[in-house]
Design an enzyme around this catalytic site. Structure first.
Site, PDB file in Angstrom:
ATOM      1  N   GLU A  52       5.454 -16.562 -11.321  1.00  0.00           N
ATOM      2  CA  GLU A  52       4.873 -15.270 -10.957  1.00  0.00           C
ATOM      3  C   GLU A  52       4.411 -14.475 -12.168  1.00  0.00           C
ATOM      4  OE1 GLU A  52       7.508 -12.583  -8.906  1.00  0.00           O
ATOM      5  OE2 GLU A  52       9.217 -13.271 -10.057  1.00  0.00           O
ATOM      6  N   ASN A  68      -1.173   1.945   5.696  1.00  0.00           N
ATOM      7  CA  ASN A  68      -0.316   0.891   5.146  1.00  0.00           C
ATOM      8  C   ASN A  68       0.125   0.035   6.326  1.00  0.00           C
ATOM      9  OD1 ASN A  68       1.719  -0.630   3.920  1.00  0.00           O
ATOM     10  ND2 ASN A  68       3.222   1.010   4.100  1.00  0.00           N
ATOM     11  N   GLY A  69      -0.115  -1.285   6.244  1.00  0.00           N
ATOM     12  CA  GLY A  69       0.284  -2.169   7.341  1.00  0.00           C
ATOM     13  C   GLY A  69      -0.861  -3.093   7.703  1.00  0.00           C
ATOM     14  N   CYS A 121       0.842  -1.182   0.000  1.00  0.00           N
ATOM     15  CA  CYS A 121       0.000   0.000   0.000  1.00  0.00           C
ATOM     16  C   CYS A 121       0.884   1.241   0.000  1.00  0.00           C
ATOM     17  CB  CYS A 121      -0.945   0.097   1.193  1.00  0.00           C
ATOM     18  SG  CYS A 121      -2.060  -1.295   1.324  1.00  0.00           S
ATOM     19  N   HIS A 124      14.435 -38.880  -5.513  1.00  0.00           N
ATOM     20  CA  HIS A 124      13.808 -38.962  -4.187  1.00  0.00           C
ATOM     21  C   HIS A 124      12.357 -38.494  -4.221  1.00  0.00           C
ATOM     22  CE1 HIS A 124      17.668 -40.061  -2.613  1.00  0.00           C
ATOM     23  NE2 HIS A 124      18.169 -39.077  -3.337  1.00  0.00           N
ATOM     24  N   LYS A 142       5.496  -4.782  -5.824  1.00  0.00           N
ATOM     25  CA  LYS A 142       6.953  -4.731  -5.936  1.00  0.00           C
ATOM     26  C   LYS A 142       7.623  -4.680  -4.568  1.00  0.00           C
ATOM     27  CE  LYS A 142      10.748  -4.373  -8.321  1.00  0.00           C
ATOM     28  NZ  LYS A 142      11.229  -5.684  -8.798  1.00  0.00           N
ATOM     29  N   LYS A 186      10.315 -17.283 -11.309  1.00  0.00           N
ATOM     30  CA  LYS A 186      10.071 -16.282 -12.359  1.00  0.00           C
ATOM     31  C   LYS A 186       8.920 -16.738 -13.254  1.00  0.00           C
ATOM     32  CE  LYS A 186      11.757 -13.602 -11.450  1.00  0.00           C
ATOM     33  NZ  LYS A 186      12.588 -12.884 -10.533  1.00  0.00           N
ATOM     34  N   TRP A 232      -2.820  -2.716  -1.614  1.00  0.00           N
ATOM     35  CA  TRP A 232      -2.568  -4.147  -1.822  1.00  0.00           C
ATOM     36  C   TRP A 232      -3.366  -4.830  -0.713  1.00  0.00           C
ATOM     37  CZ3 TRP A 232      -0.763  -8.400   0.776  1.00  0.00           C
ATOM     38  CH2 TRP A 232      -0.464  -9.518  -0.009  1.00  0.00           C
ATOM     39  N   GLU A 234      14.981 -20.064  -8.790  1.00  0.00           N
ATOM     40  CA  GLU A 234      14.668 -18.733  -9.326  1.00  0.00           C
ATOM     41  C   GLU A 234      13.960 -18.846 -10.689  1.00  0.00           C
ATOM     42  OE1 GLU A 234      14.342 -15.797  -8.620  1.00  0.00           O
ATOM     43  OE2 GLU A 234      14.759 -14.566 -10.379  1.00  0.00           O
ATOM     44  N   ARG A 247       3.752  -0.501  -5.011  1.00  0.00           N
ATOM     45  CA  ARG A 247       3.408  -1.069  -3.699  1.00  0.00           C
ATOM     46  C   ARG A 247       2.082  -1.811  -3.700  1.00  0.00           C
ATOM     47  NH1 ARG A 247       5.109   1.258   1.230  1.00  0.00           N
ATOM     48  NH2 ARG A 247       7.195   2.054   0.966  1.00  0.00           N
TER      49      ARG A 247
HETATM   50  C1  F6R Z   1      10.381 -12.098  -7.466  1.00  0.00           C
HETATM   51  C2  F6R Z   1      10.579 -10.971  -6.588  1.00  0.00           C
HETATM   52  C3  F6R Z   1      10.341 -11.164  -5.142  1.00  0.00           C
HETATM   53  C4  F6R Z   1      11.323 -10.318  -4.319  1.00  0.00           C
HETATM   54  C5  F6R Z   1      10.993 -10.420  -2.828  1.00  0.00           C
HETATM   55  C6  F6R Z   1      11.956  -9.618  -1.994  1.00  0.00           C
HETATM   56  O1  F6R Z   1      10.678 -11.773  -8.787  1.00  0.00           O
HETATM   57  O2  F6R Z   1      10.892  -9.885  -7.014  1.00  0.00           O
HETATM   58  O3  F6R Z   1      10.417 -12.502  -4.779  1.00  0.00           O
HETATM   59  O4  F6R Z   1      12.617 -10.763  -4.565  1.00  0.00           O
HETATM   60  O5  F6R Z   1       9.693  -9.956  -2.616  1.00  0.00           O
HETATM   61  O6  F6R Z   1      11.887  -8.270  -2.310  1.00  0.00           O
HETATM   62  P1  F6R Z   1      13.070  -7.301  -1.962  1.00  0.00           P
HETATM   63  O7  F6R Z   1      14.238  -7.731  -2.788  1.00  0.00           O
HETATM   64  O8  F6R Z   1      12.576  -5.944  -2.348  1.00  0.00           O
HETATM   65  O9  F6R Z   1      13.345  -7.432  -0.506  1.00  0.00           O
END
Ligand code: F6R
Length: 607
Positions: free
Chosen positions: A486, A98-99, A2, A502, A602, A483, A74, A479, A27
């Protein structure tokens, strides 16, 4: 998550509230709203969905005033509908939050008993009703705000309008960041300095437990004990220019292509141009003298930490524990007395990583931030930082920040090994020379783009994709799967290739795509055996490898994505690029919004 903006001015504020919100859309983008004093009281406008929807709603029914608050949401409690959008309002109060208010149920019940009628399912609405309740009891605006804040448990950054003709903004923070901005004949409140950058660079960061009364030409702050305090006013070094997509279709595509420059910038910052040895400044002693390292992060940043474990242990001979921040902070970890903790974060605001940092500080550990946002909470609270210089990352899926994190961690591992004398000067220089080639290697890896685009339709129509790797390529497999998940909403799993037998091998049937990340390393023969096992069971194998090993996959892999030979620690960094392309082009094929995938934000500022 948020985002919050507030403005008090001599001029109308609605357009600028919207501008601030657009800068905070990273956010959250579930719903948005604004509220202003318009001379007759508080008027608000809200819309479900992205900020463009709020913009359209405001065009249809404009509201204007010289003091207002705004929010992009959010959703935590309550669905992302217009009704649940902030600001939340009573007859004399509007708030944005926010929170998470942990005691919202108990407070809500008390207020309902006293006749308050709630309109939403959110935890946040209780703040507006609490303030109204205290006004109704006869408290003045300031006392009503403070009495309400004192009752909240959990995490919050709050901005409020209170009264009917007021020219004051009320603000408070506990666990979620809040910045006060100073303009000429106007003042601002924001979730971060980036939101306020078009209006002012003069900012003050509220500290934990602070509450503030913001008037048009001054701010009065009280600390958590209620004592008046002053906080330093700083000049934010954040550009007001919003990142643009340029000639690219999406930020994710642009940011993948920016990696040669972001790696060049990051690597250059940590190499002594005269000695060609790592330059770690204050982080050097913390990495040299620690008995043990703990590397803490979330999501993609955690996978960067997981790669680093292999590097620090192999080269610097130091025990490294890695932990997901949300687990670490609650599991009562046994910490080394003379330990150092690394916190890896693109945003520098991730709530769990920040809480883990505070935990480590209380335990007396040295703390190093590897952060992409230099003015963020994590960057400000660590003992020292090795910043990643990836530049603003706008796409929700981390790409260039991840490879920059890996580059810093590689330099940190080699620097620490050199300081601890577990590698010689010549070995350190050879590693540094390899890392200096990262931008060139990255450019070569970008040439795999069309091949990855041609593989994407296979992934797009598969019900699941497996990613496999060994050693430092195991976190890369995790990773790659993250990727893909998501940005495409398709199921994917990452496994250590040695774990296949396993359990996970049971998932493989005729045509199951399996991406194997296997550039040349000491384990390549073992990985190739794994590929033979899965190819024999009908897997559609996609090998990401290098020139030295490409021939090993002939007859086994349906596609071989061939990277240049990858010396030293460059392999896991460069191998990330085809993984990013596979995810990007699969999302493109499926028509998902890879820059703002559903349910994500983000910056994860709530736990
Ligand atoms: C995936 C992604 C998230 C962030 C995670 C940590 O592509 O971007 O998994 O890596 O939310 O975020 P930060 O790096 O901002 O602490």
């Amino acid at each position: 998550m948020c985002g919050i903006v507030g403005i008090i001015s001599t001029r109308p504020v609605s357009a600028r509230l919207l501008e601030g919100l657009k800068r905070l859309e990273y956010r959250g983008y579930d719903s948005a709203g604004i509220a202003v004093f318009n001379g007759q009281g508080i008027k608000r406008c809200r819309a479900a969905g992205k900020i463009v929807n709020l913009q359209s709603a405001l065009q249809e029914s404009p509201i204007e005033g010289t003091c207002g608050i705004a929010h992009t949401r959010w959703a935590t409690h309550g669905r992302p509908t217009r009704t649940n959008a902030h600001p939340h309002q009573t007859s004399q109060v509007a708030i944005v939050h926010n929170g998470i208010i942990e005691n919202h149920k108990a407070l809500r019940e008390e207020l309902i008993d006293q006749g308050h009628v709630f309109a939403t399912q959110t935890d946040s609405e209780v703040i507006a009703h609490l303030i109204q309740h205290h006004l109704d009891k006869g408290l003045g605006e300031t006392d009503a705000f403070q009495a309400s804040i004192d009752k909240l448990e959990g995490a919050y950054a709050v901005a409020a309008l209170i009264g009917t003709h007021s020219q004051t903004l009320y603000a408070a923070r506990h666990g979620s960041p809040l910045v006060i901005g100073f303009g000429t004949d106007e003042m601002f409140v924001g979730s971060d300095a980036f939101a306020l950058a078009p209006f002012t660079q003069k900012v003050l960061y509220l500290e934990e437990g602070d509450s503030a009364i913001v008037n048009i030409d001054n701010v009065t702050i009280k600390d958590k004990a209620g004592a008046p305090v002053t906080r330093d006013i700083l000049t934010a070094k954040i550009s007001a220019v919003m990142a643009e997509k340029g000639n690219y279709r999406h930020f994710m595509e642009k940011e993948i292509h920016e990696q040669p420059e972001s790696l060049a910038r990051t690597v250059a910052a940590y190499i002594d141009p005269d000695t060609h040895l790592p330059l770690l400044d204050d982080a050097g002693p913390l990495l040299q003298n620690a008995d043990r390292l703990v590397a803490i992060a979330c999501g993609t940043a955690f996978y960067a930490a997981s790669v680093a474990k292999y590097w620090f242990e192999q080269y610097a001979d130091i025990h490294v524990e890695t932990d997901i921040a949300s687990e670490f902070r609650y599991r009562h970890p046994a910490l080394a007395k003379n330990g150092t903790a690394l916190f890896i974060s693109q945003s520098g605001e991730t709530a769990d990583t920040l809480a883990a940092l505070r935990y480590c500080k209380r335990a007396g550990l040295g703390t190093i931030g590897i952060v992409n946002a230099p003015e963020s909470s994590i960057a400000r609270e660590t003992n020292t930082n090795l910043h990643t210089l990836a530049g603003p990352e706008i796409g929700v899926a981390s790409t260039k920040a991840f490879t920059a994190q890996l580059a810093v961690l590689a330099l940190g591992a080699i620097g620490s090994a050199h300081l601890r004398k577990t590698i010689s000067d010549d070995e350190a220089k050879a590693h540094i020379e390899a890392l200096e080639h990262l931008p060139t290697l990255c450019k070569a890896a970008l040439e795999t783009e069309q091949q990855c685009a041609s593989i994407a339709p296979t992934l797009a129509q598969a019900s699941q994709t497996l990613f496999l790797g060994r050693g430092a390529y195991f976190p890369l497999a995790l990773e790659g799967a993250l990727k893909l998940k998501e940005v495409t909403y398709l199921h994917a799993e990452g496994y250590a290739a040695g774990e296949l037998k396993h359990g996970p091998i049971a998932l493989i049937e005729e045509g199951t795509p399996v991406v194997i990340i296997a550039p040349n390393d000491a384990l390549i023969e073992k990985t190739i055996s794994n590929v033979e096992e899965i190819a024999a069971r009908g897997a559609h194998v996609i090998a990401i490898t290098d020139k030295a090993c490409a021939s090993h996959f002939e007859g086994q892999a349906r596609h071989t994505i061939c990277l240049p030979d990858l010396p030293g620690l460059t392999g896991p960094i460069i191998s990330a690029i085809p993984l990013q392309f596979l995810a990007y082009y699969t999302a493109l094929k499926r028509g998902t919004n890879m820059d703002q995938p559903r349910n994500l934000a983000k910056s994860v500022t709530v736990e």
